[in-house]
Design an enzyme around this catalytic site. Structure first.
Site, PDB file in Angstrom:
ATOM      1  N   ARG A   1       0.852  -1.195   0.000  1.00 33.79           N
ATOM      2  CA  ARG A   1       0.000   0.000   0.000  1.00 33.79           C
ATOM      3  C   ARG A   1       0.882   1.237   0.000  1.00 33.79           C
ATOM      4  O   ARG A   1       2.096   1.141   0.164  1.00 33.79           O
ATOM      5  CB  ARG A   1      -0.952   0.000   1.197  1.00 33.79           C
TER       6      ARG A   1
ATOM      7  N   GLU B   1      -2.779   8.000   7.264  1.00 27.21           N
ATOM      8  CA  GLU B   1      -1.400   8.049   7.793  1.00 27.21           C
ATOM      9  C   GLU B   1      -0.398   8.468   6.717  1.00 27.21           C
ATOM     10  O   GLU B   1       0.499   7.701   6.344  1.00 27.21           O
ATOM     11  CB  GLU B   1      -1.009   6.698   8.390  1.00 27.21           C
TER      12      GLU B   1
ATOM     13  N   CYS C   1      10.531  10.575  -0.991  1.00 24.89           N
ATOM     14  CA  CYS C   1      10.502  10.016  -2.341  1.00 24.89           C
ATOM     15  C   CYS C   1      11.518  10.748  -3.218  1.00 24.89           C
ATOM     16  O   CYS C   1      11.649  11.970  -3.144  1.00 24.89           O
ATOM     17  CB  CYS C   1       9.098  10.138  -2.913  1.00 24.89           C
TER      18      CYS C   1
ATOM     19  N   GLU D   1      -7.158   5.351  15.827  1.00 25.61           N
ATOM     20  CA  GLU D   1      -6.816   3.926  15.780  1.00 25.61           C
ATOM     21  C   GLU D   1      -6.023   3.534  17.010  1.00 25.61           C
ATOM     22  O   GLU D   1      -5.116   4.248  17.431  1.00 25.61           O
ATOM     23  CB  GLU D   1      -5.912   3.602  14.578  1.00 25.61           C
TER      24      GLU D   1
ATOM     25  N   HIS E   1      -3.908  -9.183  13.184  1.00 26.16           N
ATOM     26  CA  HIS E   1      -4.089  -7.954  13.972  1.00 26.16           C
ATOM     27  C   HIS E   1      -5.457  -8.060  14.646  1.00 26.16           C
ATOM     28  O   HIS E   1      -6.444  -8.414  14.005  1.00 26.16           O
ATOM     29  CB  HIS E   1      -4.065  -6.760  13.015  1.00 26.16           C
TER      30      HIS E   1
HETATM   31  C1  GAL Z   1      -2.100   1.799  10.936  1.00 30.73           C
HETATM   32  C2  GAL Z   1      -2.913   1.888   9.666  1.00 30.73           C
HETATM   33  C3  GAL Z   1      -4.012   0.851   9.611  1.00 30.73           C
HETATM   34  C4  GAL Z   1      -3.495  -0.489  10.041  1.00 30.73           C
HETATM   35  C5  GAL Z   1      -2.914  -0.365  11.422  1.00 30.73           C
HETATM   36  C6  GAL Z   1      -2.406  -1.670  11.984  1.00 30.73           C
HETATM   37  O1  GAL Z   1      -0.804   2.253  10.717  1.00 30.73           O
HETATM   38  O2  GAL Z   1      -3.472   3.155   9.527  1.00 30.73           O
HETATM   39  O3  GAL Z   1      -4.522   0.797   8.303  1.00 30.73           O
HETATM   40  O4  GAL Z   1      -2.532  -0.929   9.140  1.00 30.73           O
HETATM   41  O5  GAL Z   1      -1.840   0.525  11.390  1.00 30.73           O
HETATM   42  O6  GAL Z   1      -1.879  -1.495  13.273  1.00 30.73           O
END
Ligand code: GAL
Length: 670
Positions: free
Chosen positions: A111, A150, A158, A307, A358
């Site tokens: 990604r 993020e 880059c 998150e 996860h």
């Molecule tokens: C973050 C991201 C999420 C997922 C998560 C896993 O960095 O925004 O999409 O990958 O980590 O911990």
């Protein structure tokens, strides 16, 4: 326009329904309601699903998801879906792919595989965002926008052709003339003089050290390049939905992006926090420091934890679960430190793909058999009881200066010693954290009026304006603590001559002649002048000369034994301390205890070690949060404070009793 969020604590997470058959969705929504989930981020990685080929769009599935959520009173922070471009795009336009400093092209299959400066990427992203914005601008479920995801998380910089060209344009806009660039970059050194803009490249892999000002400018450029992407999406969304708040998910102490410059563009700060639960004590401090940094970016508006993990992540070599009670504690810590939202990655743990191990709110087992889901439901119920705290703010008297430009500059190569800027700032924060003295993180130019104490750790890059700001803070009566390697260079990373730190020489009443950085494992010792107590010190020793300052501690060893290590200077109405070395924890405790007394800063409530106390305030009241990280009960004396524990509904006075790993939120009676 205040673009507001729903008036309750937000609870939910990333929802990726495209990973599941539609038959699962109804069950998802039933369980969300059971858990008290009230908001979801939808569509973050769904570009390929929304636009399976250049000319074909498929919004049907997203229409059905959003309708289902609206019908069930679940709000959506809708993603712009631009974080992971579909494979067809880079097949058609390989030039959008990012390139490392070694010239390696990063490919599809993961990604974030796009160059932030690619005009092609921007064109396709803008077209997608425009469609999403126009289609869902009036959708009843949508309450906010989640831009990209993020930014720069995996791609810190880059070096593609597009990035190189954009870097040159950025430099032309900044310097106007090559003469100005050559002067700022100090290109007289090592025959680096540039005669044409096209001779300049991003700092690619070179035989030896690359020009440090070039590296610093490249960091600035990179942060700006990603910010331009954000602004591009923001402009589309503002036009379509001027009433909806915009955000993206930050990552705490994340070096590549100057979040201070970004913060003004976000309506509310959102961030992702993943401290490693394997070390619980350090995890709770890492979480707290991150919350404090993120909250400080917009202190007048509560942030949202966008998150976190319900239990284990998948991306460390060893991924420890959160034992029972820790997810709750971490979530309530968020609210305690100024958050109005507690969200997770992700609703349902994936069955396939790189993140299948996860944790999610829903694990791989039936929810009724899941202790994680039981904790998720209990937390959802609890957060509803905390609605009164929504909108209240955290006000602190201590500030720690953190400046991304100083961070970038101090960590470029060819320095006297290695300084981990964020770790040093966080370790000083840690002392205040353990003592429950609230801390904000500020820019060195910030208005410091409300603070009693300002700490400037290794503020290596210091402008004239920032130095004047710190000086006048002290002159007006404030207390400053500056540490080693502060005030060494200007914004071009040129040494400010005249005895380090030349711009703060009067403020601190001293000058540093030279320094002795120590390799890991080597130590010196300092002795406090008054108490005669000795402590180990390491990493760095400044060899300084006193002017108006006096020594409060001296070194005991090495060729500079007997010379000052820590100083104090009365300046105007205030006091400026200087710490020329890194103290062991007992030494730091002794110093910061003295300085905090001098600055008159203290905790809102005295509590045993291992109990976190914070305070939030609003026009309608004051809330004291107490979090017990011990596996045993604690009793906290309340003094004259009385009120109601919003979690239990009980009235409290005299003492607050907390069970192991328990939390209280006291609405204080005035
Ligand atoms: C973050 C991201 C999420 C997922 C998560 C896993 O960095 O925004 O999409 O990958 O980590 O911990």
């Amino acid at each position: 326009m205040t673009r507001t969020l729903p008036p309750h604590l937000l609870y939910g997470g990333d929802y990726n329904p495209e990973q599941w058959p539609e038959s699962v969705w109804a069950d998802d929504v039933r369980l969300m309601r059971e858990a008290g989930v009230n908001i979801l981020c939808v569509g973050i990685f769904s570009w390929a699903k929304l636009q399976p080929s250049e000319k074909r769009f498929d919004f049907g599935w997203l229409d059905r998801v959003l309708d289902l959520l609206a019908a069930n009173d679940i709000s959506v922070c809708l993603a712009t879906a631009t974080a992971s471009p579909p494979p067809w795009l880079s097949k058609k336009h390989p030039a959008i792919l990012p390139v490392t400093s070694d010239g390696i092209v990063l490919q599809v299959g993961s990604r974030q595989q796009y160059s932030p400066s690619s005009a092609i990427y921007r064109r396709y992203a803008a077209a997608l965002v425009t469609r999403i914005a126009n289609r869902y601008r009036k959708h009843p479920a949508v309450v906010a926008w989640h831009l990209n995801n993020e930014y720069a998380c995996h791609l810190h910089e880059c070096h593609s052709e597009a990035s190189t060209v954009a870097f040159r344009q950025w430099l032309r806009a900044k310097y106007k003339t090559l003469a100005a660039l050559n002067a700022a970059w100090g290109t007289a050194f090592w025959s680096q003089l540039y005669g044409h803009w096209e001779e300049i490249f991003t700092p690619r892999r070179a035989p030896y050290h690359t020009n440090p000002t070039q590296c610093l400018d490249f960091k600035r450029f990179t942060s700006d390049a990603f910010l331009e992407l954000y602004k591009m999406e923001a402009a589309i969304l503002r036009k379509a939905t001027p009433h909806l708040p915009l955000t993206t998910n930050f990552m705490g102490f994340f070096k590549p992006l100057d979040y201070r410059a970004w913060a003004a563009e976000l309506d509310f700060i959102a961030w992702d926090s993943y401290p490693d639960p394997v070390d619980e004590a350090s995890a709770r401090h890492t979480g707290a420091a991150g919350h404090d940094l993120m909250r400080s970016l917009k202190p007048e508006r509560p942030f949202v934890l966008m998150e976190q993990a319900t239990s284990a992540v998948n991306w460390r070599p060893t991924n420890s679960p959160k034992r029972p009670g820790l997810m709750r504690l971490g979530s309530l810590q968020t609210v305690a430190r100024g958050g109005d939202g507690v969200m997770f990655f992700q609703w349902r743990a994936s069955k396939a793909g790189a993140e299948k191990f996860h944790s999610g709110l829903i694990q791989h087992i039936p929810p009724e058999q899941s202790r994680v889901f039981a904790e998720v439901k209990a937390l959802g119920a609890e957060l509803k009881k905390l609605t009164p705290v929504v909108g209240s703010l955290v006000r602190n008297k201590v500030a720690i200066v953190v400046d991304w430009h100083a961070w970038w500059a101090v960590e470029t190569e060819s320095k006297p010693g290695r300084i981990d800027y964020a770790a040093w700032a966080q370790s000083l924060h840690g002392w205040f954290y353990e003592k429950n003295i609230g801390v904000d993180f500020v820019h060195p130019d910030a208005d410091l009026t409300g603070f009693n104490l300002v700490v400037a750790p290794a503020l290596y890059l210091l402008t004239i304006k920032s130095a004047a700001n710190l000086d006048s803070f002290v002159a007006r009566g404030g207390t400053l603590l500056a540490t080693y390697f502060t005030g060494i260079v200007d914004e071009n990373e040129h040494v400010v001559l005249g005895g380090y730190p030349a711009l703060l020489r009067k403020t601190l009443g001293l000058w540093v002649e030279e320094w002795a950085p120590y390799p890991d494992g080597r130590t010196n010792e300092i002795k406090f002048t008054r108490s005669r107590q000795t402590h180990a010190c390491s990493q760095w020793c400044d060899l300084l000369h006193l002017e108006s300052a006096s020594a409060i501690a001296t070194y005991s060893k090495d060729f500079f034994a007997g010379r000052p290590a820590i100083t104090k200077n009365n300046h105007g109405q205030g006091t400026a301390y200087y710490l020329g070395t890194k103290l062991d924890s007992a030494g730091l405790d002794q110093l910061l205890t003295e300085i905090s007394r001098q600055a008159d800063v203290s905790a809102p409530l005295a509590a045993p070690a291992g109990v976190e106390i914070t305070q939030r305030e609003s026009a309608s009241g004051k809330f004291i949060f107490a979090l017990n990280y011990h596996d045993s009960p604690v009793k906290i004396p309340l003094g004259k404070i009385r009120g109601k524990n919003l979690i239990t509904g009980d009235s409290v006075s005299k003492y607050l009793k907390l069970a192991p790993l328990d939390v209280a939120v006291v609405a204080v009676e005035s």
